[in-house]
Structures are given as structure tokens and as C-alpha cells.
Design a protein around this motif. Sequence first.
Motif, PDB file in Angstrom:
ATOM      1  N   ALA A  44      -9.073  47.722 -12.859  1.00  8.84           N
ATOM      2  CA  ALA A  44      -9.991  48.651 -13.524  1.00  8.84           C
ATOM      3  C   ALA A  44     -10.056  49.978 -12.781  1.00  8.84           C
ATOM      4  N   ARG A  45     -10.114  49.916 -11.458  1.00  7.74           N
ATOM      5  CA  ARG A  45     -10.140  51.149 -10.669  1.00  7.74           C
ATOM      6  C   ARG A  45      -8.870  51.968 -10.884  1.00  7.74           C
ATOM      7  N   ASN A  46      -7.739  51.287 -10.990  1.00  4.74           N
ATOM      8  CA  ASN A  46      -6.483  51.994 -11.235  1.00  4.74           C
ATOM      9  C   ASN A  46      -6.533  52.764 -12.552  1.00  4.74           C
ATOM     10  N   PHE A  47      -7.069  52.118 -13.570  1.00 12.93           N
ATOM     11  CA  PHE A  47      -7.174  52.783 -14.871  1.00 12.93           C
ATOM     12  C   PHE A  47      -8.114  53.985 -14.802  1.00 12.93           C
ATOM     13  N   VAL A  48      -9.220  53.811 -14.121  1.00  5.71           N
ATOM     14  CA  VAL A  48     -10.193  54.904 -14.017  1.00  5.71           C
ATOM     15  C   VAL A  48      -9.611  56.066 -13.221  1.00  5.71           C
ATOM     16  N   GLU A  49      -8.911  55.749 -12.148  1.00  2.31           N
ATOM     17  CA  GLU A  49      -8.298  56.811 -11.337  1.00  2.31           C
ATOM     18  C   GLU A  49      -7.241  57.583 -12.119  1.00  2.31           C
ATOM     19  N   ALA A  50      -6.639  56.916 -13.122  1.00  3.36           N
ATOM     20  CA  ALA A  50      -5.650  57.595 -13.969  1.00  3.36           C
ATOM     21  C   ALA A  50      -6.307  58.465 -15.028  1.00  3.36           C
ATOM     22  N   GLY A  51      -7.651  58.347 -15.148  1.00  6.72           N
ATOM     23  CA  GLY A  51      -8.372  59.247 -16.039  1.00  6.72           C
ATOM     24  C   GLY A  51      -8.975  58.654 -17.289  1.00  6.72           C
ATOM     25  N   CYS A  52      -8.948  57.327 -17.437  1.00  9.46           N
ATOM     26  CA  CYS A  52      -9.484  56.744 -18.670  1.00  9.46           C
ATOM     27  C   CYS A  52     -10.993  56.990 -18.787  1.00  9.46           C
ATOM     28  N   GLU A  53     -11.466  57.064 -20.018  1.00  9.33           N
ATOM     29  CA  GLU A  53     -12.879  57.345 -20.298  1.00  9.33           C
ATOM     30  C   GLU A  53     -13.656  56.088 -20.649  1.00  9.33           C
ATOM     31  N   TRP A  54     -12.953  55.032 -21.018  1.00 10.07           N
ATOM     32  CA  TRP A  54     -13.565  53.748 -21.387  1.00 10.07           C
ATOM     33  C   TRP A  54     -12.668  52.627 -20.869  1.00 10.07           C
ATOM     34  N   LEU A  55     -13.261  51.426 -20.768  1.00 15.46           N
ATOM     35  CA  LEU A  55     -12.501  50.209 -20.506  1.00 15.46           C
ATOM     36  C   LEU A  55     -12.818  49.186 -21.598  1.00 15.46           C
ATOM     37  N   HIS A  56     -11.792  48.451 -21.992  1.00  6.51           N
ATOM     38  CA  HIS A  56     -11.956  47.389 -22.990  1.00  6.51           C
ATOM     39  C   HIS A  56     -11.712  46.055 -22.289  1.00  6.51           C
ATOM     40  N   LEU A  57     -12.729  45.213 -22.230  1.00  6.94           N
ATOM     41  CA  LEU A  57     -12.646  43.939 -21.517  1.00  6.94           C
ATOM     42  C   LEU A  57     -12.737  42.777 -22.506  1.00  6.94           C
ATOM     43  N   VAL A  58     -11.965  41.727 -22.235  1.00  9.73           N
ATOM     44  CA  VAL A  58     -12.011  40.529 -23.075  1.00  9.73           C
ATOM     45  C   VAL A  58     -12.069  39.296 -22.178  1.00  9.73           C
ATOM     46  N   ASP A  59     -13.059  38.457 -22.418  1.00  7.67           N
ATOM     47  CA  ASP A  59     -13.170  37.166 -21.736  1.00  7.67           C
ATOM     48  C   ASP A  59     -12.426  36.141 -22.595  1.00  7.67           C
ATOM     49  N   LEU A  60     -11.147  35.937 -22.292  1.00  6.67           N
ATOM     50  CA  LEU A  60     -10.326  35.049 -23.116  1.00  6.67           C
ATOM     51  C   LEU A  60     -10.832  33.604 -23.070  1.00  6.67           C
ATOM     52  N   ASN A  61     -11.136  33.125 -21.867  1.00  4.30           N
ATOM     53  CA  ASN A  61     -11.692  31.766 -21.768  1.00  4.30           C
ATOM     54  C   ASN A  61     -12.981  31.652 -22.566  1.00  4.30           C
ATOM     55  N   GLY A  62     -13.804  32.692 -22.473  1.00  2.00           N
ATOM     56  CA  GLY A  62     -15.071  32.687 -23.180  1.00  2.00           C
ATOM     57  C   GLY A  62     -14.904  32.629 -24.683  1.00  2.00           C
ATOM     58  N   ALA A  63     -13.853  33.276 -25.201  1.00  2.79           N
ATOM     59  CA  ALA A  63     -13.620  33.268 -26.637  1.00  2.79           C
ATOM     60  C   ALA A  63     -13.395  31.851 -27.154  1.00  2.79           C
ATOM     61  N   PHE A  64     -12.759  31.022 -26.341  1.00  3.55           N
ATOM     62  CA  PHE A  64     -12.527  29.633 -26.745  1.00  3.55           C
ATOM     63  C   PHE A  64     -13.736  28.752 -26.443  1.00  3.55           C
ATOM     64  N   ALA A  65     -14.404  29.045 -25.322  1.00  4.83           N
ATOM     65  CA  ALA A  65     -15.528  28.201 -24.904  1.00  4.83           C
ATOM     66  C   ALA A  65     -16.803  28.499 -25.678  1.00  4.83           C
ATOM     67  N   GLY A  66     -16.897  29.710 -26.238  1.00  4.40           N
ATOM     68  CA  GLY A  66     -18.097  30.097 -26.976  1.00  4.40           C
ATOM     69  C   GLY A  66     -19.229  30.564 -26.090  1.00  4.40           C
ATOM     70  N   GLU A  67     -18.909  30.824 -24.822  1.00  7.52           N
ATOM     71  CA  GLU A  67     -19.894  31.334 -23.874  1.00  7.52           C
ATOM     72  C   GLU A  67     -19.141  32.041 -22.750  1.00  7.52           C
ATOM     73  N   PRO A  68     -19.817  32.933 -22.011  1.00  8.76           N
ATOM     74  CA  PRO A  68     -19.117  33.652 -20.942  1.00  8.76           C
ATOM     75  C   PRO A  68     -18.513  32.704 -19.900  1.00  8.76           C
ATOM     76  N   VAL A  69     -17.276  32.994 -19.508  1.00  3.19           N
ATOM     77  CA  VAL A  69     -16.595  32.209 -18.488  1.00  3.19           C
ATOM     78  C   VAL A  69     -16.178  33.092 -17.307  1.00  3.19           C
ATOM     79  N   ASN A  70     -15.747  34.301 -17.605  1.00  2.00           N
ATOM     80  CA  ASN A  70     -15.269  35.211 -16.558  1.00  2.00           C
ATOM     81  C   ASN A  70     -16.324  36.241 -16.169  1.00  2.00           C
ATOM     82  N   ALA A  71     -17.566  35.807 -16.117  1.00  2.00           N
ATOM     83  CA  ALA A  71     -18.668  36.724 -15.829  1.00  2.00           C
ATOM     84  C   ALA A  71     -18.506  37.403 -14.468  1.00  2.00           C
TER      85      ALA A  71
END
Length: 242
Positions: free
Chosen positions: A36-63
Amino acid sequence: MILYPAIDLKDGQAVRLVQGEMERVTVFNDDPAAQARNFVEAGCEWLHLVDLNGAFAGEPVNAASVEAILAATDVPAQLGGGIRDMKTIETWLAKGLARVILGTVAVEKPDLVREAARAFPGRIAVGIDAREGRVATRGWAEETDVLATDLARSFEDAGVAAIIYTDILRDGAMKGPNVDATAHLARAVSIPVIASGGVSSLDDLVALRDCGVALDGAISGRALYDGALDLAAALATLRGGT
């Protein structure tokens, strides 16, 4: 048009899948916060995060990984995956996320989307993930008969901040986005639309930007990790309009 670098989280690592299949995974970074820091240092204005395990489990996993990213960066971030009740929505927003993405519940509990959008104006997005125009839920594992455009239209008056539209068959495949389907969806609603799935080159970004309807942004993942798309150059192109 905003470029959203994607950090997909599986078992605490930054990974990319192909067409949403958990067994077709490539690990790109053992330290998602550093990524994430690498992306921000390159100048990004937003980050898009996905908890893949959570999508299957139906609750946060990678909190823990999400919290580490929020602590390590100072740009707004949006998160999807396993967010299926008001308590989880409230918890994530309180932890500093700018926006949460509701996918499965947009189909199964649309009233929750409306309630959340009223309670948190500008901070609720709807994730619409589709194969050949039809929505898939629960980590893309379950097919529905719901058309992506119909689902999008059903939230026209709900006050959601954005729709993230993913063409599953393009995701992670490095074959380019489904520009026509994305533009069709964007024309069908007044809600801002973010394109996702297959964005793998500067030409892809320009095609989305110039598709004939204004898009809020585009998400890219694998291409940024593989080096097929240079983040700084892409941001400069989008900002410069060339």
C-alpha cells in the motif's frame, strides 16, 4: 477518472486471483501494508482493498492486514469482502475506511444497503460482479439470474456513493476490461461507476476514460504488480487527459 490500485488479501498476503478462483492465486507481497505504501508513494489517490477470505466466509478475515494498511497510508481506502451486516459496516468505517463495498447483500439484503447509505452518506458503495451480464455472489461462487443493469437501477434512489462493476471473466486475466458492458451499465444509472476486471494497460485506461460516458474510475491489480502498467505513468496520463 481515478485509478484505484487493488490490494486483494488472502491469508494475510497481497495476492491476485484469475477470474475469482481461489486456487488460481499468485502471491505478490507478504506485507500488504508495504504494498500500500508503494502505491501511495507512486501517487495514487485511493486504494481498493478486498478481503478475499472474508468474501467466502461472510465475515471479515483479513482485518489485521486492512488495519495495517490504514495505519501505514494517508489516502482514502475502500474495502469489500465479507461485509454483510450493519455492525460490520459501522466497525470498518469507525476504523478509518472511507468507503465500504456491499456486494452479496446488495442481492440478498437490498434494504441493508439502503439503510447503510442513509446512515453513512457518501460512504457506501455497491459491488456488482457479473459473468456474462448476470450477477454472482458469495465470493463469485454463486450464480444468480439477476442482471447487472437491473441490480444497479434498483439502487438509483438509494444514495449509494458508487457502483464497482467487475466483469469476472476478465478479472486477473490481463485481457482488457469489458468496456462496452461497463459503458452500458454507466449509461443505465446516474450513480458513479468504477470499472474493474482486466485493466492491464494504459490503452485499457484510455479506452475506459473515452468510452462515451463519464466513469468515476477504474481498478487495476495484476497489471500493476506485473509491471505491465506503470502506476505513475498511468496517473499522469489520466490527470493530463492525453
